[in-house]
Design an enzyme around this catalytic site. Structure first.
Site, PDB file in Angstrom:
ATOM      1  N   GLY A  45      56.888 -21.211 -21.386  1.00  0.00           N
ATOM      2  CA  GLY A  45      57.114 -20.104 -20.313  1.00  0.00           C
ATOM      3  C   GLY A  45      57.028 -20.702 -18.965  1.00  0.00           C
ATOM      4  N   SER A  46      56.824 -19.616 -17.870  1.00  0.00           N
ATOM      5  CA  SER A  46      56.911 -20.073 -16.513  1.00  0.00           C
ATOM      6  C   SER A  46      55.709 -21.093 -16.150  1.00  0.00           C
ATOM      7  CB  SER A  46      57.131 -18.729 -15.820  1.00  0.00           C
ATOM      8  OG  SER A  46      55.871 -18.357 -15.643  1.00  0.00           O
ATOM      9  N   GLY A  84      52.121 -20.194 -17.212  1.00  0.00           N
ATOM     10  CA  GLY A  84      51.308 -21.367 -17.864  1.00  0.00           C
ATOM     11  C   GLY A  84      50.118 -22.119 -17.046  1.00  0.00           C
ATOM     12  N   GLU A 106      54.313 -25.781 -22.069  1.00  0.00           N
ATOM     13  CA  GLU A 106      55.645 -26.284 -21.618  1.00  0.00           C
ATOM     14  C   GLU A 106      56.103 -25.230 -20.578  1.00  0.00           C
ATOM     15  OE1 GLU A 106      59.559 -25.793 -21.502  1.00  0.00           O
ATOM     16  OE2 GLU A 106      59.607 -26.165 -23.616  1.00  0.00           O
ATOM     17  N   CYS A 160      64.991 -24.417 -20.933  1.00  0.00           N
ATOM     18  CA  CYS A 160      64.194 -25.115 -20.303  1.00  0.00           C
ATOM     19  C   CYS A 160      64.509 -26.480 -20.060  1.00  0.00           C
ATOM     20  CB  CYS A 160      62.934 -25.233 -21.139  1.00  0.00           C
ATOM     21  SG  CYS A 160      63.036 -25.553 -22.832  1.00  0.00           S
TER      22      CYS A 160
END
Lengths: 495, 495
Positions: free
Chosen positions: A200-201, A205, A224, A260
């Site tokens: 995620g962001s 994160g 990630e 991503c």
């Protein structure tokens, strides 16, 4: 923690031992059963996913296939057994560092794993996605904190996965789902959870990574987070690749840029003719953004980029809002020169999660290694487009070094979206691409959920199967026999 | 950060690329040169170490041998090349998850490593110790923050190591030493440092781990902190092993108990005759503690244990202070029953760094798995002494599971001190034994300082040597050819 959540953690903890004791063949059969169940229910699941995420049917059909096949890939990996890294050092009274006992080491599951699902891959990075497959393959009980962007799909996928695992005879409690941010945070703080995974962001994160690190007993947290995935095109590439612009736009706009590995920057020599960016972008149909929150964030980010000084708009794109606050976008592409990018780095370098990319004009290719090291220190991917002659004559070696130092994956030609799920994939790079350098895609992802345990002078009957002399699972064993000068050993047992 | 320290960080950062580009053969030759130089200067170094640490000549002689040989072991490991985990997936247009490009993955050095040296192994966990060997073997520039307990030895060892590395042609800046807590903390916060390693107390280790985790760009921090290393003896072992008490005391009192694997607890059945503990302990000569700070801490800790309610003193031992505030101790052994240990766990469970151990009397062996899981959730080692018949009949399987779940190494007989440096060693376990589950001893320790990098569709000339088709270094390559169902591949190239 309320009683229901406490019971979920308790069930996961209770499942750790029986699950660790299942054989790789039994876990592999269970993973294949999950894969088959996903495929069998694909039509129903895809219909829900289209409604909840706005992603297209072809994209989601491919994603289900990827998801079920990565479950099957992990099934192969665990049956093979190389992932266990089994090492046997025979006792050696003459060992160079002093008498050596019989020592054997194998990787064992870390225990219950909490996986925070992503918004943008409702199958491949969600309930039954790659992190889930890796944790289950490793033998770790799994709790998935579902993403609020696709609640019904998460619930239904969870039912299908749970039924398939139970049908394959896996222990009670090996797979559970929870919903809601608070539940996720409370579980992440719970001592019974032994590792976290997240896609995620960077903002969320990092919050979660900090929670994992500040527990009384910290745990590894494999997040990630964000990546802008710079791509570089040389003069030779512009001349030699007529479809470069189309490929770039396809990678920027696919799935509305909500990937991503979307290339957020393309470096092009000053004066080189890239082609009609605005015209090409105008042929891309509008695409819904995943949910109102992501749509709003993209709208704001796009506004900030368009308003930054020194930016030339090549394709303005559009963001349309419907009555349900869903947003629909067409690609935005802007151009800056390198000096502007450097000057306004705080405005321009942040990831734009959506169909937006920035073309950067550079004067001198010799500057690019320093640009990468300075502006892009942590990426999932970096991409280099160059002619065969340029690649062959060595002038790009320093740039390739810079890309490798700062990225998990370096591409020569092609585009970074569409990550291949395979043994050699690396999907993870220096922070903030990931919180650790571990990969979350490909077979190496399983090692995140394993830890080494050594057994010294153990009787054969109490050794884990992969460490026994009779090697009942037929796994590769790296054996160091007495009389060798050191302990690295010889590989045997590989089939 | 002052200019001198800044320059140290700058030199390490500048060395990262040239060092990463040295061949394993060149780095191996450099490690062997360091090993040879240590051996050649052993007499001088040992004399300094005796004075600064109070450890004995035989112990230190063995430690130098261990230290130089673990440098040689890492030389073998890198020449072998299996540690690179080279993976090659050939392009496959028919790959089951969609057309697959050529993807190749290898482990590359993470960059500059900061290693905090330990007090208790002035060679093996200090300037030229295991963490240093692993980082240099991986190709990471190394800065050692020396331990204040042996400053002259650290300085002199640093000179010898630096000269050997330079003589072997290693790049400038690959090895530096700094002294002082503040320098260590400032470097740990510096963005140019990419990983930390530490051996020491739980208190200091956790402070440093928290610093590493809270940086703008967090880095992995491999800390080996505290462990009490419980040992369990069954009724059968007491009957069958006449030298059990001597072995236990030797492991408790060796190097004055200042070893991270010292058995802090020995569980013995109620009523079983262990032998004359006080008499046996009285034969152990006094031994200096490493430095005044450690001596004072041991004195306090011993006082707390002796004062805890329900404790029976079997060997009181003694702590003598000299004019220089150095302390000299003989072993202290006390006994409690299991109920007392549980009741006073806050007083009794903490590690005693020095020659002190606690014998715990238990009534029912079936309780032991729960005792281990509850009281000892994170250990470097756990040890089980049982008779062959007890080991064979399966009744201890649950206890062995509990030991493996909570420990990095499980011993069957023997004692945990004297860690073998070998391929299968695991010296690291659940927190607080280590901050991550990684090992800091043995060849697997090198993986801490490596990260995966994938190259997609790269020309042969720009691939790292281990990924080339012609495999110039002859390393093992795991290759997945087109047409296979998944990406795990077949191992080739191993010699």
């Amino acid at each position: 923690m309320d009683a229901a959540l406490d019971q979920i953690a308790a069930r996961a903890a209770a499942a750790a031992r029986p699950f660790a004791q299942t054989t790789p063949r039994a876990r592999a059969a269970a993973l294949v059963a999950v894969a088959d169940a996903l495929d069998q229910n694909a039509a129903e699941l895809i219909a829900i996913a289209i409604r909840e995420t706005g992603l297209t049917e072809p994209r989601l059909t491919g994603e289900v296939r990827r998801t079920s096949n990565q479950l099957r890939l992990f099934a192969e990996v665990i049956v093979d057994g190389a992932y266990l890294d089994a090492r046997i050092d025979d006792a050696d009274p003459e060992y160079v560092i002093g008498p050596r006992p019989d020592v054997r080491r194998v990787l064992e599951p870390v225990g219950p794993v909490l996986n925070f699902a992503a918004s943008n891959f409702p199958f491949a990075f969600s309930v039954a996605g790659g992190d889930s497959a890796a944790a289950l393959a490793a033998g770790c009980p799994l709790i998935v904190k579902t993403h609020s962007g696709h609640p019904e799909l998460s619930r239904r996928t969870g039912e299908i996965v749970a039924a398939a695992l139970a049908g394959a005879g896996m222990p009670d409690g090996v797979f559970q789902v929870v919903a809601g941010q608070q539940a996720g945070v409370e579980l992440l703080k719970d001592d019974r959870i032994r590792a976290g995974a997240f896609t995620g962001s960077t903002h969320v994160g990092r919050l979660l990574a900090d929670i994992a690190a500040s527990r009384p007993r910290p745990i590894p947290f494999f997040g990630e987070l964000g990546s802008v995935n710079p791509a570089y095109a040389t003069a030779g590439a512009i001349a030699a690749e007529p479809d470069l612009l189309q490929g770039f736009l396809g990678s920027v706009a696919g799935s509305a840029g909500q990937l991503c590995t979307k290339p957020g920057f393309l470096f092009v020599p000053q004066g080189a003719e890239l082609g009609p960016v605005g015209e090409a972008a105008a042929t891309v149909p509008e695409h819904r953004l995943l949910n109102p929150g992501i749509g709003r964030a993209f709208e704001e980010r796009r506004g900030a980029v368009l308003a930054a000084p020194g930016v030339t708009v090549l394709a303005e794109g559009e963001v349309r809002v419907d009555d349900a606050q869903q947003r629909f976008a067409t690609p935005t592409v802007v151009e800056v020169d390198l000096a502007t990018l450097r000057e306004h780095r705080d405005d321009l370098l942040e990831e734009s999660f959506g169909p937006l990319s920035i073309i950067v004009r550079y004067a001198d290719a010799d500057e690019l290694p320093a640009v990468q090291r300075d502006l892009f220190p942590g990426n999932l991917t970096s991409t280099l487009h160059a002619s065969e002659a340029e690649l062959a004559d060595g002038r790009l070696a320093d740039l390739v070094d810079a890309l490798a130092e700062t990225s998990g994956r370096v591409l020569f030609g092609g585009w970074p979206t569409g990550v291949s799920v395979t043994g050699a994939m690396q999907h993870g790079g220096p922070y903030p691409a990931t919180t650790t350098d571990a990969t979350s895609v490909g077979t190496a992802a399983i090692t995140r959920f394993l830890r080494g345990v050594a057994y010294q002078s153990a009787p054969q009957s109490l050794l884990p199967a992969p460490l026994r002399d009779d090697n009942p699972w037929g796994v590769p064993q790296r054996r160091s026999t007495a009389g060798r000068s050191a302990g690295w050993g010889t590989l045997t047992g590989h089939h």
